[in-house]
Motif scaffolding. Sequence first.
Motif, short mmCIF file in Angstrom:
data_model
loop_
_atom_site.label_atom_id
_atom_site.label_comp_id
_atom_site.label_asym_id
_atom_site.label_seq_id
_atom_site.Cartn_x
_atom_site.Cartn_y
_atom_site.Cartn_z
N THR A 1 0.83 -1.21 0.00
CA THR A 1 0.00 0.00 0.00
C THR A 1 0.86 1.25 0.00
O THR A 1 0.62 2.18 -0.78
CB THR A 1 -0.93 0.00 1.24
OG1 THR A 1 -1.83 -1.11 1.11
CG2 THR A 1 -1.72 1.28 1.34
N TRP B 1 -6.34 -2.31 -1.13
CA TRP B 1 -5.51 -3.31 -0.44
C TRP B 1 -5.18 -2.86 0.98
O TRP B 1 -5.10 -3.69 1.89
CB TRP B 1 -4.26 -3.62 -1.23
CG TRP B 1 -4.54 -4.37 -2.51
CD1 TRP B 1 -5.57 -5.24 -2.73
CD2 TRP B 1 -3.82 -4.29 -3.72
NE1 TRP B 1 -5.52 -5.73 -4.01
CE2 TRP B 1 -4.45 -5.16 -4.66
CE3 TRP B 1 -2.70 -3.58 -4.15
CZ2 TRP B 1 -3.99 -5.34 -5.94
CZ3 TRP B 1 -2.25 -3.76 -5.44
CH2 TRP B 1 -2.89 -4.63 -6.33
N ILE C 1 -8.26 -3.64 3.00
CA ILE C 1 -8.36 -5.09 3.22
C ILE C 1 -7.38 -5.54 4.30
O ILE C 1 -7.67 -6.45 5.08
CB ILE C 1 -8.12 -5.85 1.89
CG1 ILE C 1 -9.30 -5.64 0.96
CG2 ILE C 1 -7.86 -7.33 2.12
CD1 ILE C 1 -9.06 -6.11 -0.47
N ASN C 2 -6.22 -4.90 4.36
CA ASN C 2 -5.18 -5.28 5.31
C ASN C 2 -5.25 -4.53 6.64
O ASN C 2 -4.27 -4.51 7.40
CB ASN C 2 -3.80 -5.14 4.68
CG ASN C 2 -3.57 -6.21 3.63
OD1 ASN C 2 -3.67 -7.39 3.92
ND2 ASN C 2 -3.30 -5.81 2.40
N GLY C 3 -6.37 -3.86 6.90
CA GLY C 3 -6.58 -3.31 8.23
C GLY C 3 -6.40 -1.81 8.40
O GLY C 3 -6.58 -1.30 9.51
#
Length: 109
Positions: A3, A53, A56-58
Motif C-alpha cells: 500500500t 488493499w 483489506i489489510n486493516g
Amino acid sequence: MRTILLLFASNVFMTIAWYWHLNHKELALWKAILISWAIAFFEYCLTVPANRWGSINGFSAFQLKITQEVITLIVFSFFAVLYLKEPFHWKYLLAFGFLLAAVWIVFKK
C-alpha cells in the motif's frame, strides 16, 4: 508495505500532473489540462488499488488518508526543490513534524 509503495508511486504521478505545467507557462491552459488529466490517469490506477488493499489489510480510511498526505508532501518537496527550483525553508520541516505526529496519533493503539 505494498500500500505504501503504491501510494508513493501514485503521488509521483499526481505531483507531476498537478505541477509540471508551472515550468511551461507558454503552453495553452487547455493543453496543460489535457496533459495533466492524461498523467493523472496513472495516479488513479495506482491509488485505487493502494487504498483497496490497505483497507483489506486493516488500514482505516483515516489512516490511509493521513498517510497519503504525508507521502504527498514528501514527494512534492523533492519535486518543488529539484524540478521547480523552489527554496526549502526550515518552517516546512516543522510543518512536516506536525504531520508525522498526526500519523503517529492515528496509528497509536
